[in-house]
Design a protein around this motif. Structure first.
Motif, PDB file in Angstrom:
ATOM      1  N   LEU A  41      35.881  49.582  35.334  1.00 61.44           N
ATOM      2  CA  LEU A  41      36.287  50.343  36.350  1.00 61.44           C
ATOM      3  C   LEU A  41      35.874  51.992  35.909  1.00 61.44           C
ATOM      4  O   LEU A  41      36.016  52.689  37.004  1.00 61.44           O
ATOM      5  N   LEU A  42      35.474  52.132  34.941  1.00 67.44           N
ATOM      6  CA  LEU A  42      35.097  53.595  34.395  1.00 67.44           C
ATOM      7  C   LEU A  42      33.767  54.125  35.234  1.00 67.44           C
ATOM      8  O   LEU A  42      33.505  55.082  34.904  1.00 67.44           O
ATOM      9  N   LYS A  43      33.191  53.285  35.956  1.00 65.04           N
ATOM     10  CA  LYS A  43      32.062  53.735  36.784  1.00 65.04           C
ATOM     11  C   LYS A  43      32.570  54.275  38.059  1.00 65.04           C
ATOM     12  O   LYS A  43      31.511  55.122  38.835  1.00 65.04           O
ATOM     13  N   GLY A  44      33.709  54.389  38.418  1.00 69.87           N
ATOM     14  CA  GLY A  44      34.235  55.230  39.416  1.00 69.87           C
ATOM     15  C   GLY A  44      33.953  54.912  40.719  1.00 69.87           C
ATOM     16  O   GLY A  44      34.140  55.625  41.692  1.00 69.87           O
ATOM     17  N   GLN A  45      33.719  53.610  40.946  1.00 69.98           N
ATOM     18  CA  GLN A  45      33.576  52.865  42.305  1.00 69.98           C
ATOM     19  C   GLN A  45      34.790  51.704  42.347  1.00 69.98           C
ATOM     20  O   GLN A  45      35.117  51.207  41.380  1.00 69.98           O
ATOM     21  N   ILE A  46      34.998  51.163  43.593  1.00 67.21           N
ATOM     22  CA  ILE A  46      35.519  49.811  43.777  1.00 67.21           C
ATOM     23  C   ILE A  46      34.825  48.601  42.950  1.00 67.21           C
ATOM     24  O   ILE A  46      33.355  48.621  43.151  1.00 67.21           O
ATOM     25  N   VAL A  47      35.393  48.060  42.197  1.00 65.69           N
ATOM     26  CA  VAL A  47      35.000  46.786  41.435  1.00 65.69           C
ATOM     27  C   VAL A  47      35.394  45.561  42.294  1.00 65.69           C
ATOM     28  O   VAL A  47      36.589  45.379  41.885  1.00 65.69           O
ATOM     29  N   PRO A  48      34.390  44.945  42.733  1.00 69.50           N
ATOM     30  CA  PRO A  48      34.860  43.737  43.201  1.00 69.50           C
ATOM     31  C   PRO A  48      35.398  42.635  42.430  1.00 69.50           C
ATOM     32  O   PRO A  48      35.330  42.455  41.178  1.00 69.50           O
ATOM     33  N   ASP A  49      36.492  42.078  42.720  1.00 69.07           N
ATOM     34  CA  ASP A  49      37.186  40.927  42.178  1.00 69.07           C
ATOM     35  C   ASP A  49      36.283  39.824  41.488  1.00 69.07           C
ATOM     36  O   ASP A  49      36.288  39.675  40.161  1.00 69.07           O
ATOM     37  N   GLU A  50      35.148  39.573  42.080  1.00 65.28           N
ATOM     38  CA  GLU A  50      34.198  38.591  41.818  1.00 65.28           C
ATOM     39  C   GLU A  50      33.445  39.394  40.512  1.00 65.28           C
ATOM     40  O   GLU A  50      33.218  38.478  39.296  1.00 65.28           O
ATOM     41  N   VAL A  51      33.126  40.661  40.228  1.00 65.25           N
ATOM     42  CA  VAL A  51      32.477  41.067  39.158  1.00 65.25           C
ATOM     43  C   VAL A  51      33.460  41.180  37.926  1.00 65.25           C
ATOM     44  O   VAL A  51      33.154  40.871  36.836  1.00 65.25           O
ATOM     45  N   LEU A  52      34.696  41.530  38.134  1.00 67.93           N
ATOM     46  CA  LEU A  52      35.885  41.545  37.267  1.00 67.93           C
ATOM     47  C   LEU A  52      36.051  39.963  36.589  1.00 67.93           C
ATOM     48  O   LEU A  52      36.354  39.978  35.399  1.00 67.93           O
ATOM     49  N   LEU A  53      36.201  38.887  37.481  1.00 68.71           N
ATOM     50  CA  LEU A  53      36.425  37.530  37.184  1.00 68.71           C
ATOM     51  C   LEU A  53      35.382  37.272  36.077  1.00 68.71           C
ATOM     52  O   LEU A  53      35.696  36.597  35.134  1.00 68.71           O
ATOM     53  N   ARG A  54      34.203  37.735  36.550  1.00 67.01           N
ATOM     54  CA  ARG A  54      32.905  37.202  35.665  1.00 67.01           C
ATOM     55  C   ARG A  54      33.023  37.722  34.357  1.00 67.01           C
ATOM     56  O   ARG A  54      32.817  37.209  33.239  1.00 67.01           O
ATOM     57  N   ALA A  55      33.372  39.033  34.296  1.00 59.83           N
ATOM     58  CA  ALA A  55      33.712  39.713  32.874  1.00 59.83           C
ATOM     59  C   ALA A  55      34.748  39.117  32.031  1.00 59.83           C
ATOM     60  O   ALA A  55      34.650  38.938  30.895  1.00 59.83           O
ATOM     61  N   LEU A  56      35.828  38.673  32.977  1.00 64.70           N
ATOM     62  CA  LEU A  56      36.867  38.309  32.319  1.00 64.70           C
ATOM     63  C   LEU A  56      36.706  36.769  31.685  1.00 64.70           C
ATOM     64  O   LEU A  56      37.135  36.538  30.515  1.00 64.70           O
ATOM     65  N   PHE A  57      35.909  35.803  32.235  1.00 66.62           N
ATOM     66  CA  PHE A  57      35.697  34.785  32.202  1.00 66.62           C
ATOM     67  C   PHE A  57      34.487  34.631  31.377  1.00 66.62           C
ATOM     68  O   PHE A  57      33.865  33.361  31.198  1.00 66.62           O
ATOM     69  N   GLN A  58      33.588  35.490  31.016  1.00 65.28           N
ATOM     70  CA  GLN A  58      32.090  35.464  30.618  1.00 65.28           C
ATOM     71  C   GLN A  58      31.454  34.545  31.155  1.00 65.28           C
ATOM     72  O   GLN A  58      30.809  33.656  30.482  1.00 65.28           O
ATOM     73  N   ASN A  59      31.484  34.368  32.414  1.00 67.07           N
ATOM     74  CA  ASN A  59      30.450  33.775  33.459  1.00 67.07           C
ATOM     75  C   ASN A  59      30.751  32.164  33.319  1.00 67.07           C
ATOM     76  O   ASN A  59      29.750  31.443  33.585  1.00 67.07           O
ATOM     77  N   GLU A  60      31.710  31.711  32.816  1.00 66.10           N
ATOM     78  CA  GLU A  60      32.095  30.382  33.106  1.00 66.10           C
ATOM     79  C   GLU A  60      32.239  30.150  34.412  1.00 66.10           C
ATOM     80  O   GLU A  60      32.790  30.953  35.260  1.00 66.10           O
ATOM     81  N   GLN A  61      32.193  28.908  34.797  1.00 68.26           N
ATOM     82  CA  GLN A  61      32.457  28.163  36.049  1.00 68.26           C
ATOM     83  C   GLN A  61      33.574  28.585  36.832  1.00 68.26           C
ATOM     84  O   GLN A  61      33.837  28.830  38.171  1.00 68.26           O
TER      85      GLN A  61
END
Length: 102
Positions: A42-62
């Motif tokens: 989020l610190l990049k100052g832009q809208i961060v898509p859910d998909e990007v955050l979910l990948r970060a949260l689950f560390q690329n799990e399926q």
């Protein structure tokens, strides 16, 4: 190592990635590893898509479709930042962005 956090140009803010802390106006805010990972996106100052955050949260799990868990972490981060007039705004069906409450 402390780095300037330019996202909050209206505040004196620094971040320390090694210790997962944000220092705003000389006040230390600690984050869990997961919270800090999401916050950094989020610190990049832009809208961060859910998909990007979910990948970060689950560390690329399926199985990264659990939005409820993402909402829970965002709520935790939001509560830590709110005292500094910073909010995490939810943009319906799109993602999240950091904003000043003022």
């Amino acid at each position: 190592m402390l780095e300037d956090c330019n996202m909050f140009h209206w505040l004196q803010a620094k971040r320390d990635d090694e210790h997962r802390v944000l220092i705003i106006e000389n006040r230390l805010i600690r984050f869990s590893s997961t919270e800090y990972t999401l916050l950094c996106s989020l610190l990049k100052g832009q809208i961060v898509p859910d998909e990007v955050l979910l990948r970060a949260l689950f560390q690329n799990e399926q199985s990264c479709t659990e939005n409820r868990l993402l909402d829970k972490y965002m709520s935790r981060i939001r509560s830590k930042l709110k005292v500094h007039n910073i909010d995490i705004h939810r943009i319906h069906r799109c993602g999240y962005i950091l904003l000043s409450i003022n």
